[in-house]
Every structure is written in structure tokens, then in C-alpha cells.
Design a protein around this motif. Structure first.
Motif, mmCIF file in Angstrom:
data_model
loop_
_atom_site.group_PDB
_atom_site.id
_atom_site.type_symbol
_atom_site.label_atom_id
_atom_site.label_comp_id
_atom_site.label_asym_id
_atom_site.label_seq_id
_atom_site.Cartn_x
_atom_site.Cartn_y
_atom_site.Cartn_z
ATOM 1 N N GLY A 66 0.682 -1.211 0.262
ATOM 2 C CA GLY A 66 -0.281 -0.071 -0.019
ATOM 3 C C GLY A 66 0.891 1.412 0.061
ATOM 4 O O GLY A 66 0.493 2.215 0.273
ATOM 5 N N ARG A 67 2.022 1.261 -0.157
ATOM 6 C CA ARG A 67 3.171 2.199 -0.333
ATOM 7 C C ARG A 67 2.279 3.288 -1.596
ATOM 8 O O ARG A 67 2.956 4.522 -1.421
ATOM 9 C CB ARG A 67 4.401 1.776 -0.066
ATOM 10 N N LYS A 68 2.332 3.067 -2.212
ATOM 11 C CA LYS A 68 1.797 4.084 -3.452
ATOM 12 C C LYS A 68 0.339 4.468 -3.221
ATOM 13 O O LYS A 68 -0.696 3.875 -3.282
ATOM 14 C CB LYS A 68 1.709 3.167 -4.777
ATOM 15 N N PRO A 69 -0.082 5.358 -3.136
ATOM 16 C CA PRO A 69 -1.579 6.152 -3.170
ATOM 17 C C PRO A 69 -1.527 5.637 -3.871
ATOM 18 O O PRO A 69 -2.375 5.955 -5.292
ATOM 19 C CB PRO A 69 -1.311 7.516 -2.751
ATOM 20 N N HIS A 70 -3.444 5.350 -4.123
ATOM 21 C CA HIS A 70 -4.545 5.048 -4.732
ATOM 22 C C HIS A 70 -5.872 4.190 -4.534
ATOM 23 O O HIS A 70 -5.993 4.363 -2.615
ATOM 24 C CB HIS A 70 -3.814 3.270 -5.296
ATOM 25 N N ASP A 71 -6.643 4.906 -4.979
ATOM 26 C CA ASP A 71 -8.182 4.080 -4.529
ATOM 27 C C ASP A 71 -8.381 2.663 -4.272
ATOM 28 O O ASP A 71 -8.004 1.732 -5.029
ATOM 29 C CB ASP A 71 -8.658 4.777 -5.691
ATOM 30 N N VAL A 72 -8.593 2.152 -3.165
ATOM 31 C CA VAL A 72 -8.273 0.637 -2.667
ATOM 32 C C VAL A 72 -9.655 0.103 -3.572
ATOM 33 O O VAL A 72 -10.524 0.915 -3.017
ATOM 34 C CB VAL A 72 -8.322 0.351 -1.539
ATOM 35 N N GLU B 182 -9.708 -5.825 -3.864
ATOM 36 C CA GLU B 182 -8.544 -5.281 -3.886
ATOM 37 C C GLU B 182 -8.671 -5.690 -2.037
ATOM 38 O O GLU B 182 -7.744 -6.692 -1.492
ATOM 39 C CB GLU B 182 -7.984 -4.061 -3.811
ATOM 40 N N ALA B 183 -9.261 -5.217 -1.558
ATOM 41 C CA ALA B 183 -10.333 -4.992 -0.238
ATOM 42 C C ALA B 183 -10.598 -6.667 0.668
ATOM 43 O O ALA B 183 -10.038 -6.726 1.313
ATOM 44 C CB ALA B 183 -11.308 -4.122 0.212
ATOM 45 N N GLN C 131 -8.231 -2.940 5.025
ATOM 46 C CA GLN C 131 -8.962 -3.471 5.016
ATOM 47 C C GLN C 131 -10.756 -3.892 4.503
ATOM 48 O O GLN C 131 -10.572 -3.068 4.066
ATOM 49 C CB GLN C 131 -8.128 -5.115 3.856
ATOM 50 N N LEU C 132 -10.506 -4.265 5.862
ATOM 51 C CA LEU C 132 -12.012 -4.047 6.077
ATOM 52 C C LEU C 132 -12.611 -2.930 6.153
ATOM 53 O O LEU C 132 -13.915 -2.945 5.720
ATOM 54 C CB LEU C 132 -12.034 -4.212 7.807
ATOM 55 N N TYR C 133 -11.911 -2.140 5.914
ATOM 56 C CA TYR C 133 -12.775 -0.571 5.818
ATOM 57 C C TYR C 133 -13.291 -0.589 5.012
ATOM 58 O O TYR C 133 -14.337 0.244 4.716
ATOM 59 C CB TYR C 133 -11.861 0.680 6.855
ATOM 60 N N PHE C 134 -12.377 -0.515 3.324
ATOM 61 C CA PHE C 134 -12.794 -0.160 2.297
ATOM 62 C C PHE C 134 -13.908 -1.275 2.082
ATOM 63 O O PHE C 134 -14.541 -1.380 0.924
ATOM 64 C CB PHE C 134 -11.692 -0.483 1.242
ATOM 65 N N LEU C 135 -13.869 -2.957 2.136
ATOM 66 C CA LEU C 135 -14.414 -3.519 1.977
ATOM 67 C C LEU C 135 -15.791 -3.326 2.635
ATOM 68 O O LEU C 135 -17.116 -3.982 2.195
ATOM 69 C CB LEU C 135 -14.194 -5.312 2.431
ATOM 70 N N ILE C 136 -16.112 -2.888 3.947
ATOM 71 C CA ILE C 136 -17.504 -2.974 4.165
ATOM 72 C C ILE C 136 -17.725 -1.579 4.581
ATOM 73 O O ILE C 136 -19.216 -1.594 5.390
ATOM 74 C CB ILE C 136 -17.453 -3.573 5.318
ATOM 75 N N GLY C 137 -16.966 -0.701 4.306
ATOM 76 C CA GLY C 137 -16.987 1.116 4.449
ATOM 77 C C GLY C 137 -18.912 1.093 3.785
ATOM 78 O O GLY C 137 -19.324 1.865 4.157
ATOM 79 N N GLY C 138 -19.100 0.874 3.129
ATOM 80 C CA GLY C 138 -20.690 0.870 2.042
ATOM 81 C C GLY C 138 -21.431 0.018 3.102
ATOM 82 O O GLY C 138 -22.873 0.326 3.645
#
Length: 333
Positions: free
Chosen positions: A26-32, A36-37, A241-248
Motif C-alpha cells: 500500500g506504499r503507492k497512494p491509490h483508491d482501494v 483488492e480489499a 482492508q475491512l474499512y474499504f470492504l464494508i465501508g458501504g
């Protein structure tokens, strides 16, 4: 479970290696992306499962059961943390491509601080068994507080910076905008923090506040510092990763606070019974298999009822919109 210094060192080195791999990815800033999550969430949960199986093979059923009960409890409590992380990200207007970096470093800070909490808690429990009464009472009180907060349904809740952050901002100053992933910049001849560093500190220190109930909770399931630390580590390391996976999905888990309150209250009662048993009072103690079964059952029921309640609410809202459209067409006609 007797854990040698060598095993402690190997475990910490292994966890550090996993964190390094996570940081490298995750060193390179990008939209997850969701894909991927999802992949990395499965990877972290699988690693936790393999670690638990290793405990089963080399340590026996007791430590393995304690680890899985502790991991599931900490993981479910960490999902509740994500609600606050969403508020923090919104308050500091973190660009989406930088959010994964913020979470990675913030969770790393939280892991280090939790290790300090765990060491202190283990030392206190080893010296003063009556502390179990305090931990148990605190968890029962926290469970009641969670129920009250859930019933209040404060949808307009906003994140408020803690004193540590406010003091740091006054002492060092904060830049007026993000500068990529830089943490410090020179502005008007003065070295100041960037919003990136501030939000990382916010994530890390806020998680420590959650540790005030999660650490006593896991000590209610096991008093082994090694299991407490590893269960916390695996629960936190997959949090990004869980933050991006279940954010919605967070908004759909409307009954999560009720489920967590039941779990904390249950563990609180378990701690009180254990304290009474240690004091020589003949009372039944709750075994780890029973604890694990109750925790899993509560989480499953809470998830199902949350999704059903959300579906009913959406159906009512959709019906209301249809009625409004029908009424509007009738007036125009």
C-alpha cells in the motif's frame, strides 16, 4: 501456556514482516477497490486462522479456543471502530487515494499503544486478582452505555478531536492543505505538521480509547498475554482492508451496537464469576467453548436482524417516495 522469549521474538518479527509486506503493497497512494480489499481481508483472516490452528497443534485446544474467541471478539469490536474512522476521514477531508496510507500508519500506532496496555493489564492482573471485579463491572457498564447510545440513534454525530491532538496542533501548527503523503513541511520558515500526520494520530489515538473496553473484554476470555497480544494484532492488521470492504455496509449494521453490548455484558458477567471463583466462592464458570458459541451466535443474529431492518426501512422509504410521486401527479392533473 508457557511462551519462551524466543517464541515472543519470533512472533513479533513475523508480525513486523507482515506489516512490512502490507506497507509495501500500500506504499503507492491509490483508491482501494472492493476486489483488492476483499482479497486482502481473506488473506488476513486466513493467516489468523492458520495461527490459531498452529496453537491447536502445538499448544492444545485451550489456547486455540481462547485465541479464536479473542480474535472474533476483537474483530467485531474493531468493526464498531470503523464508524468513527469514517467520521475522522470526513472531518479531515482525506482524499480517497490517501486513506489507505492513513489507516495503515494509524493502525500501526494503535498496535504499539495496545501492546503497552496489554503489558500493563497482564502485570496488574498477575498482582491483584480483585481487578477482575473492576474489569467485569466496567464491561457491564460499557454494555449498558452502548445500549443507551444505540437507542439515542445520533445520526448527526461528529468526530471531536481529543486533547492530545489539539495540544499537538497548537504546539507544532498544521498546514492548510495536504502535501501528498508528507507528514512535515516547512511553511513560512516554520516546520509544521501536515493534515496527513494529524489524521494518522487521530486514527491511532482514537483506537486506544476503544482499547479501554476491548482489552478488558479479551482478558475476560484469556489471561495469557501472548494470546491477548496476537489476537489484537491479527484483528487490527486486517482493519485497513475491512474499512474499504464494508465501508458501504456500515450503515446497514444498525443493530451492531446492541450485539456488541450483549457480548461485552456477557464477558463482564464471565469476569465477575471468575473473580468470585478466585476469591473462594463456589460459582459456575463459563467455559471458552460456551463463550465462543455465544459470541458467534450474537454476531450472526445481529447481522441478520440488521440487514432485515435495513431492508424494511428501504422498502418503507421507497413506498413513501412512490406515494409522493402519485400525489404530485394527481395535483398536476
Amino acid at each position: 501456556m508457557n511462551v519462551s522469549l524466543t517464541l515472543w521474538v519470533l512472533t513479533i518479527v513475523g508480525l513486523a514482516a507482515l506489516i512490512a509486506v502490507d506497507f509495501f503493497i500500500g506504499r503507492k497512494p491509490h483508491d482501494v477497490s472492493i476486489k483488492e480489499a476483499g482479497i486482502w481481508t481473506i488473506v488476513w483472516i486466513t493467516l489468523a486462522g492458520l495461527f490459531g490452528v498452529g496453537l491447536l497443534v502445538f499448544g492444545g485446544g485451550q489456547p486455540a479456543g481462547e485465541f479464536f474467541a479473542g480474535f472474533i471478539t476483537e474483530k467485531s469490536l474493531s468493526v464498531d471502530n470503523l464508524f468513527v474512522f469514517v467520521l475522522i476521514m470526513a472531518k479531515f477531508a482525506v482524499p480517497s487515494q490517501y486513506q489507505q496510507r492513513v489507516l495503515l500508519v494509524g493502525v500501526l500506532i494503535a498496535l504499539v499503544l495496545r501492546a503497552v496496555f496489554i503489558a500493563a493489564g497482564a502485570a496488574i492482573l498477575a498482582s491483584f486478582s480483585w481487578v477482575f471485579f473492576l474489569f467485569g463491572a466496567f464491561l457491564i457498564w460499557t454494555a449498558w452505555k452502548l445500549i443507551q447510545e444505540a437507542r439515542a440513534e445520533e445520526e448527526d454525530e461528529e468526530y471531536e478531536e481529543n486533547r492530545l491532538l489539539k495540544a499537538a496542533e497548537r504546539r507544532f501548527g498544521v498546514a492548510d492543505r495536504y502535501h501528498g503523503t508528507k507528514l512535515w513541511i516547512t511553511q513560512n520558515g516554520k516546520r509544521v505538521m501536515t493534515p496527513m500526520l494529524v489524521v494518522m494520530l487521530a486514527i491511532g489515538t482514537t483506537d486506544v480509547l476503544f482499547a479501554l473496553d476491548s482489552i478488558p473484554a479479551i482478558f475476560g476470555l484469556t489471561q495469557d498475554p501472548y494470546i491477548v497480544f496476537t489476537a489484537n494484532a491479527f484483528a487490527l492488521m486486517g482493519l485497513r482492508q475491512l474499512y474499504f470492504l464494508i465501508g458501504g455496509l456500515l450503515k446497514k449494521l444498525v443493530h451492531l451496537s446492541y450485539g456488541l453490548s450483549v457480548i461485552l455484558g456477557f464477558i463482564g458477567v464471565k469476569l465477575v464469576l471468575h473473580a468470585l471463583h478466585e476469591a473462594g466462592v463456589h460459582v459456575p464458570e463459563i467455559s471458552i467453548p460456551v463463550s465462543l458459541g455465544v459470541i458467534c451466535a450474537v454476531l450472526i443474529v445481529t447481522t441478520i436482524t440488521s440487514l432485515l431492518a435495513t431492508r424494511r426501512r428501504q422498502a418503507v422509504e421507497a413506498a413513501g417516495k412512490d406515494d409522493d410521486k402519485t400525489r404530485k401527479h394527481s395535483i398536476e392533473a
